[in-house]
Design a protein around this motif. Structure first.
Motif, PDB file in Angstrom:
ATOM      1  N   LEU A  15     -15.724  27.780  22.154  1.00 22.67           N
ATOM      2  CA  LEU A  15     -17.134  27.507  21.857  1.00 22.67           C
ATOM      3  C   LEU A  15     -18.007  28.700  22.226  1.00 22.67           C
ATOM      4  N   ALA A  16     -17.853  29.203  23.423  1.00 24.06           N
ATOM      5  CA  ALA A  16     -18.668  30.331  23.877  1.00 24.06           C
ATOM      6  C   ALA A  16     -18.336  31.598  23.106  1.00 24.06           C
ATOM      7  N   GLY A  17     -17.062  31.815  22.843  1.00 28.62           N
ATOM      8  CA  GLY A  17     -16.663  32.999  22.087  1.00 28.62           C
ATOM      9  C   GLY A  17     -17.246  33.013  20.691  1.00 28.62           C
ATOM     10  N   PHE A  18     -17.238  31.868  20.023  1.00 27.16           N
ATOM     11  CA  PHE A  18     -17.813  31.798  18.683  1.00 27.16           C
ATOM     12  C   PHE A  18     -19.308  32.074  18.718  1.00 27.16           C
ATOM     13  N   LEU A  19     -20.002  31.471  19.659  1.00 29.83           N
ATOM     14  CA  LEU A  19     -21.450  31.670  19.718  1.00 29.83           C
ATOM     15  C   LEU A  19     -21.823  33.106  20.059  1.00 29.83           C
ATOM     16  N   ILE A  20     -21.071  33.740  20.937  1.00 30.30           N
ATOM     17  CA  ILE A  20     -21.346  35.142  21.268  1.00 30.30           C
ATOM     18  C   ILE A  20     -21.074  36.042  20.072  1.00 30.30           C
ATOM     19  N   LEU A  21     -19.944  35.827  19.406  1.00 26.63           N
ATOM     20  CA  LEU A  21     -19.646  36.635  18.224  1.00 26.63           C
ATOM     21  C   LEU A  21     -20.640  36.385  17.103  1.00 26.63           C
ATOM     22  N   PHE A  22     -21.095  35.145  16.935  1.00 29.55           N
ATOM     23  CA  PHE A  22     -22.084  34.840  15.908  1.00 29.55           C
ATOM     24  C   PHE A  22     -23.388  35.581  16.188  1.00 29.55           C
ATOM     25  N   LYS A  23     -23.780  35.610  17.459  1.00 31.53           N
ATOM     26  CA  LYS A  23     -25.002  36.323  17.797  1.00 31.53           C
ATOM     27  C   LYS A  23     -24.858  37.819  17.560  1.00 31.53           C
ATOM     28  N   LEU A  24     -23.736  38.386  17.973  1.00 31.04           N
ATOM     29  CA  LEU A  24     -23.536  39.825  17.836  1.00 31.04           C
ATOM     30  C   LEU A  24     -23.363  40.258  16.383  1.00 31.04           C
ATOM     31  N   ILE A  25     -22.668  39.474  15.588  1.00 33.66           N
ATOM     32  CA  ILE A  25     -22.357  39.880  14.221  1.00 33.66           C
ATOM     33  C   ILE A  25     -23.437  39.446  13.232  1.00 33.66           C
ATOM     34  N   ILE A  40     -24.913  23.879  10.903  1.00 33.02           N
ATOM     35  CA  ILE A  40     -23.595  24.382  10.516  1.00 33.02           C
ATOM     36  C   ILE A  40     -23.036  25.323  11.574  1.00 33.02           C
ATOM     37  N   VAL A  41     -23.919  26.031  12.273  1.00 25.56           N
ATOM     38  CA  VAL A  41     -23.469  26.918  13.348  1.00 25.56           C
ATOM     39  C   VAL A  41     -22.894  26.089  14.492  1.00 25.56           C
ATOM     40  N   VAL A  42     -23.543  25.009  14.825  1.00 28.00           N
ATOM     41  CA  VAL A  42     -23.060  24.140  15.909  1.00 28.00           C
ATOM     42  C   VAL A  42     -21.748  23.479  15.503  1.00 28.00           C
ATOM     43  N   ILE A  43     -21.656  23.020  14.270  1.00 28.63           N
ATOM     44  CA  ILE A  43     -20.414  22.399  13.801  1.00 28.63           C
ATOM     45  C   ILE A  43     -19.269  23.399  13.826  1.00 28.63           C
ATOM     46  N   LEU A  47     -15.876  23.159  16.095  1.00 25.34           N
ATOM     47  CA  LEU A  47     -14.549  23.238  15.479  1.00 25.34           C
ATOM     48  C   LEU A  47     -13.735  24.378  16.076  1.00 25.34           C
ATOM     49  N   SER A  48     -14.382  25.485  16.336  1.00 23.57           N
ATOM     50  CA  SER A  48     -13.696  26.600  16.996  1.00 23.57           C
ATOM     51  C   SER A  48     -13.250  26.193  18.401  1.00 23.57           C
ATOM     52  N   GLY A  49     -14.105  25.483  19.119  1.00 27.13           N
ATOM     53  CA  GLY A  49     -13.746  24.993  20.443  1.00 27.13           C
ATOM     54  C   GLY A  49     -12.577  24.033  20.404  1.00 27.13           C
ATOM     55  N   ILE A  50     -12.548  23.158  19.429  1.00 27.45           N
ATOM     56  CA  ILE A  50     -11.437  22.212  19.299  1.00 27.45           C
ATOM     57  C   ILE A  50     -10.138  22.953  19.002  1.00 27.45           C
TER      58      ILE A  50
END
Length: 66
Positions: A15-25, A40-43, A47-50
């Motif tokens: 979850l944290a990795g996806f959000l950090i990469l989303f912010k950076l990219i 859609i970002v939260v979903i 899903l990435s966390g799961i």
């Protein structure tokens, strides 16, 4: 709690990795005028966390049996 540590750590890391990469990219390269759908970002983050929680569970069971 000891049995689900791999799931919890994997979920949080995914979850944290996806959000950090989303912010950076994505967020650093879009203008403030563009509208992004936050749902859609939260979903996608959940899903990435799961997915990473599943990977963490597999790793925990692999190392536990070894």
């Amino acid at each position: 709690m000891k049995n689900s540590a791999g799931k919890i750590i994997g979920f949080v890391a995914g979850l944290a990795g996806f959000l950090i990469l989303f912010k950076l990219i994505i967020l650093n390269h879009t203008t403030p005028d563009d509208e992004l759908a936050p749902g859609i970002v939260v979903i996608a983050a959940v899903l990435s966390g799961i997915f990473f929680g599943f990977i963490g569970n597999l790793m925990q069971s692999r190392f536990k049996n070894s």
